[in-house]
Design an enzyme around this catalytic site. Structure first.
Site, PDB file in Angstrom:
ATOM      1  N   SER A   1       0.789  -1.234   0.000  1.00 14.88           N
ATOM      2  CA  SER A   1       0.000   0.000   0.000  1.00 14.88           C
ATOM      3  C   SER A   1       0.822   1.285   0.000  1.00 14.88           C
ATOM      4  O   SER A   1       0.296   2.346  -0.314  1.00 14.88           O
ATOM      5  CB  SER A   1      -0.961   0.021   1.188  1.00 14.88           C
ATOM      6  OG  SER A   1      -0.271   0.244   2.388  1.00 14.88           O
TER       7      SER A   1
ATOM      8  N   LYS B   1       0.694   4.528   6.706  1.00 16.17           N
ATOM      9  CA  LYS B   1      -0.010   5.413   5.767  1.00 16.17           C
ATOM     10  C   LYS B   1       0.607   6.813   5.814  1.00 16.17           C
ATOM     11  O   LYS B   1       1.397   7.131   6.691  1.00 16.17           O
ATOM     12  CB  LYS B   1      -1.503   5.517   6.112  1.00 16.17           C
ATOM     13  CG  LYS B   1      -2.248   4.195   6.095  1.00 16.17           C
ATOM     14  CD  LYS B   1      -2.313   3.570   4.727  1.00 16.17           C
ATOM     15  CE  LYS B   1      -2.890   2.170   4.794  1.00 16.17           C
ATOM     16  NZ  LYS B   1      -2.694   1.425   3.578  1.00 16.17           N
TER      17      LYS B   1
END
Length: 194
Positions: free
Chosen positions: A57, A103
């Site tokens: 990700s 993230k």
């Protein structure tokens, strides 16, 4: 006739210390190892963490098996900032839930975040995202205005379906943030500040 000084006459031989027995030596080693272990555990719990990247990700910034140094103290002295790469507790539910996620913060409290036409907009301004290698391929999202103490996070991998982030689980609060990923420390060929 030998002459001796007063100092020589008052000096007594220093007895040699017998070596420690092996159980005493072993006990000293055990105490040292336990103390070092306790100190490392406290540092790991409150000051820093070493983390390994799992998944795709955050590509191209981070790749599978990169090792990160995570600063757990930084947000005790300041607020999370836009573009910070963070480690957070996974707020999602269900079978795909992980313990932690890595993230990037793209929206701060009070910001309005939107994805439209394959681009990220914050407060109506298209963001220049030098850390990605492709425009957003997922469907449009938002607009969403963030409440106080809420942050919007996204993965750097903008290929369709490659990042489970705030578009899936919603905004996060500061209590879900574990710390700031400061740099990659392994592999040596990839050492860099984030």
């Amino acid at each position: 006739m030998e002459h001796s000084t007063f100092e020589e006459q008052n000096q007594k031989p220093v007895p040699k210390q017998a070596g420690k027995s092996w159980p005493a030596e072993l006990w000293d080693w055990v105490k040292t190892i336990v103390l070092a272990f306790v100190i490392m555990m406290l540092l790991n719990l409150f000051v820093f963490n070493l983390s390994m990247v799992k998944g795709q990700s955050m590509q191209p910034t981070l790749v599978e098996s990169d090792r990160l140094f995570v600063n757990k103290m930084v947000y005790h002295f300041g607020e999370p900032a836009r573009s910070d790469v963070i480690v957070l507790r996974d707020p999602s539910e269900g079978s795909g839930k992980k313990d932690f996620l890595v993230k990037r913060i793209v929206g701060l409290p009070g910001d309005t975040v939107q994805v439209k036409g394959h681009h990220l907009y914050v407060n109506g301004v298209q963001q220049a995202e030098s850390y990605t290698d492709i425009e957003v391929q997922d469907p449009d999202f938002g607009p969403l205005t963030l409440a106080s103490d809420h942050f919007f996070v996204m993965g750097d991998n903008r290929h369709e379906g490659k990042s489970k982030d705030s578009r899936v689980f919603g905004s996060i609060t500061s209590s879900e943030i574990v710390g700031k990923a400061e740099f990659i420390f392994w592999p040596f060929s990839e050492i860099k500040k984030l």
